[in-house]
Design an enzyme around this catalytic site. Structure first.
Site, PDB file in Angstrom:
ATOM      1  N   HIS D  46       0.809  -1.224   0.000  1.00 32.22           N
ATOM      2  CA  HIS D  46       0.000   0.000   0.000  1.00 32.22           C
ATOM      3  C   HIS D  46       0.841   1.273   0.000  1.00 32.22           C
ATOM      4  CE1 HIS D  46      -3.886  -1.929   0.135  1.00 32.22           C
ATOM      5  NE2 HIS D  46      -3.508  -2.693   1.138  1.00 32.22           N
ATOM      6  N   ARG D  71       7.153  -5.676   3.342  1.00 36.72           N
ATOM      7  CA  ARG D  71       5.948  -6.335   2.863  1.00 36.72           C
ATOM      8  C   ARG D  71       5.995  -6.269   1.357  1.00 36.72           C
ATOM      9  NH1 ARG D  71      -0.359  -5.360   4.288  1.00 36.72           N
ATOM     10  NH2 ARG D  71       0.027  -3.230   3.604  1.00 36.72           N
ATOM     11  N   GLU D 147      -5.669 -12.938   5.442  1.00 40.98           N
ATOM     12  CA  GLU D 147      -6.561 -11.774   5.381  1.00 40.98           C
ATOM     13  C   GLU D 147      -7.656 -11.922   4.342  1.00 40.98           C
ATOM     14  OE1 GLU D 147      -4.387  -8.271   4.242  1.00 40.98           O
ATOM     15  OE2 GLU D 147      -3.097  -9.330   2.849  1.00 40.98           O
TER      16      GLU D 147
HETATM   17 MG   LIG Z   1      -4.227  -6.268   3.713  1.00 38.95          MG
END
Ligand SMILES: [Mg+2]
Ligand SMILES: [Mg+2]
Ligand SMILES: [Mg+2]
Ligand SMILES: [Mg+2]
Ligand SMILES: [Mg+2]
Ligand SMILES: [Mg+2]
Lengths: 253, 253, 253, 253, 253, 253
Positions: D46, D71, D147
């Site tokens: 993100h 990540r 997730e």
């Molecule tokens: Mg996520």
């Protein structure tokens, strides 16, 4: 060392035509470099970047037919030195007000004993070749911008500075200096008179004269008037004006 | 959340007109964003940059009247997600060959349960406002490019994919797929027939149709033919064509 | 031209509150720009970047409610000009020691005949609109930092400089100049006396007064004392202090 | 080779605490790296950047007490390999749905014969030391994010994957997968049940469990619940929340 | 605060050896930082970058055993301040011509009351630790380059400047200043005499002497002659000379 | 279109020699490009950068005698397309395991109908000239890396793939695949046998063979063994090994 392409034009009795780059995009630089210009000037004064980006832009230009030049942001010795190290084959320096400043400009562009340029291993040598040091002083040109009231007052003494390649007119700032709006009216009035005076002074001193043109008609007029170096427009003007035409074609064509 | 400007045009019964950006210069992005386009598409497929630069370009576009969109480099879920996080209000995905791929594209553009887009704190929320999550699925559009032989074969099933905003024609690649040279001949022959078929299929499925145009005349023709989203030319074409005109004006004007 | 948001606050009888950015991240810039500040100051003096990054940060800020400002690295004419071209609606210049320097600062921020700012096509016009040239001299503000012993000695003459918007206190450097440790003690002692004197001098000259605050209590105190422009903390302080709180919450919460 | 700092915590019977970086600023990275975290995770999913910036951020982190982790934007073999080459001492991979994907993740993080990681001269060796190749497989950790609905269904088989260091919960996406709003309600309801199940499954398989926390209270709760790796908040949340507090202090304090 | 590694060498009666970086690549910086140097000097004078890149390079160096130093592009107060803020533990300033300039250099490197360096929150503190402010004036060193005719004339008065760590010879520019070709002939003739004079003057004044060496033999000679700080070659020389050797091995080996 | 320089060597009965670039510095790229190589390969697999930097590096190489090539990070269609658009005259793709993968690689490097490369306006045309589209399929080469156990198993079928220029050995990964340490022992044992087999298979299929060499002796040996394309070492090895030699010269010379 790669020759100075402007001089090749001058020697052939022609005006040289240079592009003007303010987009910090190497792809845009290459695009301009392949568009038919003799040189492309990377603009560090009004372009939104400093030397890091500028050298990258000159690297991109180095793979095109156009010779890399730079407008320095100011008469700053270290910045001018670095632009030369970065491969600029010519420097256009804004807002030269006095002969003393013009001499500083020339000095920054030349190795001793003709100037105070610092010698260091840098990409100018890669781009220019192993004889770079020997030929740089003779190849690289320094142009002083005439665009302030004081510069205009000191025009003749600036033109007389030894080693200066020429004077280059910034017609927007010069218009402001003459009390006119910034969009140049080059055909009559105080700006036209100043342009004529600058051209005469340059010739009298055996120097070249160049000018930044904000309209196509101006570019042709200035060439016919005798300016040696013509900058016809600039990248952001090209992009916005062409974009508007294409938008109109899409909406109304 | 800022509305989708394309839809405002569509709702007004007009074609939308989008710019196309391949220069990795935020200043160039802003210049295009102020040139009259409804949106500007940041091209990650053929533009010389990836997401880092692309998000900066969308940040620059965010300060202009033009809505930021992106052409993703491919149907890559993570890249599309990041472009959306970066503030793209629409994604154009190249080389969609099958309805399954079109569904993946839609899924990448939508939060669950309508898709598999991942939720994370990112600048889309800053640009879009606190209701971004609630409205993103309804506001952001996914467009599938039809430009391969297989995509053309599967045209109708692609158009039928739920949630797809429209199909977008890449006429250069489509010409190659049809065995034609890459410069599009849109007025007659196989490409013209394909364009007509694509337009019909989109309409039949209640979807929009868009097209990239490589000539001003093509832009007008395509709008009149009924395409909803017109991309008239692109930045490097604008820059090089305008530069050549100005060079000519300087040398011969 | 977009109005000066600080003046809107001042005209409403309120203090203006500005953020301070030293992270060279456009996403961080936008985050600050949406956090409730009237303006965000991009810090080129102590921030680890120069004009290239700074203009990108101002482009990012341009899409937020906060007005872009810049602290220049020094009283350098070319750098200040470029920051203005890049869209700064105000310049804060460090270490102004004399009225002469303050006049140079004002001159760098104004087109002729009020100053010597150079005119060129740049993004300020894109962000500001077509009336930028006409209104820039009236809209853009120049602030002189008072933070040296010499500046404090020349305070009144600096405040008297025509065209200066205000004086801005750098309490860390000012503390050092007063022989104190760099962490400001604003409530009593030599620094408190200097702050009071600066505020009085500004008011007497009809100028604004601003200050950088290193504690929340200081921000409130300074507003109540009458400072017009309050900078409450800065990005790296926000990040490190909040991070430490969250680390503690994770380890011991 | 520098040891894995998370394991030092785990071996001491403590939870490890990691920071989360989405600002593409090396100065912000260093600021976080000195704020008390055991590790800092550079977020390529993100965060508005890809590997170029991410490696720079890890270089900056390398000079701090915090261990660099990343990540990855997705389960992309080449990207994960490059992040490892760039000095990541751990990879957190989003949206692992199946045991097969978890095995791919582990394979991408290990040299043959334990995996398919490619060996090449890169900065991991500079940062890690000459024994990097020998110890990398044992030192570097791969964490699979749970997730999605599918990932939750396959939780036990994912946890059973040999070589996986642990599972890491993305509570926002997991909430969406459970049909809940994205702001996690961790204390009761379906998310709380899922968190409990994940923790149990990890323990049963001898794996670690980690979680991203969006509130300070959540961070403490999760540590007490037994999560091994706690990520308390993230940089943009720190910056915006602290900025708002300071703005309030300036306006009303 | 991290100690000055040059002084550790000096205190041990040894010469210090520093690398020289002109590649704007953080990976190259780290590679040099792990190659056995006591320090690495980031060259902003002839390197194709300015402070933005330079600080990133110093961040990369901060993770290596080599202490970060910088050659400033010129005697520019603001630039030197920013390089110090960026973590330079020493500044080498080119073309110092007079004692007055040397005093300015020292002043730029020291907080009041010993100098005029501005105090601000910056990464020097992160890299250096919380006692940075207290120890910076004593730890950070300023070196004046002797490489012009005027600098050589004023050598003794420059050496006498209080607070200056040493003088540093630029043998290429010094050769030019002496009317010699830029490739240094250090063993005899005018340059050899100048080097001897500089070394004597430095010693007489209790200052250190350093020198940039363009050949391996020169590096050894200069160390034996008594120079304290040896810079043996530079990155682009290393790369091109090694590359040529490997090319030869491939073509003819 | 600029010719393929490797083929010029091959046609002259010589081995071609290529440099290897992992520093994300355009100045380093130019330095290598002028060091005598026929081509320089920009390494996106183990180099710390992705396409944005890689295209800049190829732009820099475009101004040198060396032909730009790229090692793609993986067999990713979109990335390979962009590298070609960015001016790569050849692609080396890591970890080709099967003939199907090799066919995908070839397809990504060729316009229809020979492949699926997408056509778009990009800098390849600028660098290559207006006949780029017509000649690209014949000029640009695709090389498949053989460096895994599976790739070795499928060697003959990979070599048989139509349109593939050659196979390229990654001896480090291949050593790992053979159960050996990563530092190649090319003169005897399983690696030597594999190299011989690869060379034979390439010749039998009328394909070229290339190899990455980690020692000068290996480069000469491989050329004599008949490899067509020799990569002798790489930039970071050059820099670190030369730096160590110069450090030694300074300390002990
Ligand atoms: Mg996520
Ligand atoms: Mg001007
Ligand atoms: Mg296409
Ligand atoms: Mg200050
Ligand atoms: Mg020198
Ligand atoms: Mg390999």
């Amino acid at each position: 060392m790669r020759p100075n392409r402007l001089r090749e034009r001058f020697d052939a009795g022609q005006a040289a035509v240079a592009g003007w780059l303010s987009f910090d995009s190497q792809y845009a630089a290459e695009t301009l470099g392949h568009a038919g210009f003799d040189a492309v000037v990377v603009d560090l004064q009004h372009g939104p970047f400093h030397v890091d980006a500028a050298i990258g832009l000159m690297q991109a230009l180095s793979a095109t037919p156009a010779m890399p030049m730079a407008r320095s942001p100011s008469l700053d010795f270290a910045t001018i030195n670095k632009l030369l190290d970065g491969g600029a084959w010519g420097i256009i320096c804004p807002m030269i007000d006095t002969a003393g400043q013009a001499r500083e400009l020339v000095s920054a562009c030349r190795y001793p004993p003709m100037g105070m340029r610092s010698f260091g291993p840098a990409r100018g040598v890669l781009y220019g070749g192993p004889d770079y040091f020997d030929k740089a002083n003779d190849t690289i040109e320094a142009w002083a911008m005439i665009e302030t009231a004081e510069g205009l007052r000191n025009l003749e003494s600036i033109c007389a500075v030894d080693g200066l390649a020429g004077v280059f007119v910034g017609p927007g700032d010069l218009s402001l200096a003459l009390g006119l709006p910034p969009t140049p009216r080059w055909r009559e009035g105080p700006l036209a008179e100043a342009l004529d005076r600058i051209l005469q002074a340059a010739r009298a001193a055996g120097k070249r004269a160049g000018i930044f043109c904000t309209a196509k008609e101006m570019a042709g007029d200035m060439r016919r008037a005798g300016f040696d170096l013509i900058v016809p427009g600039y990248d952001s003007l090209y992009l916005s004006s062409a974009a508007r035409e294409w938008v109109a074609a899409a909406r109304e064509g």
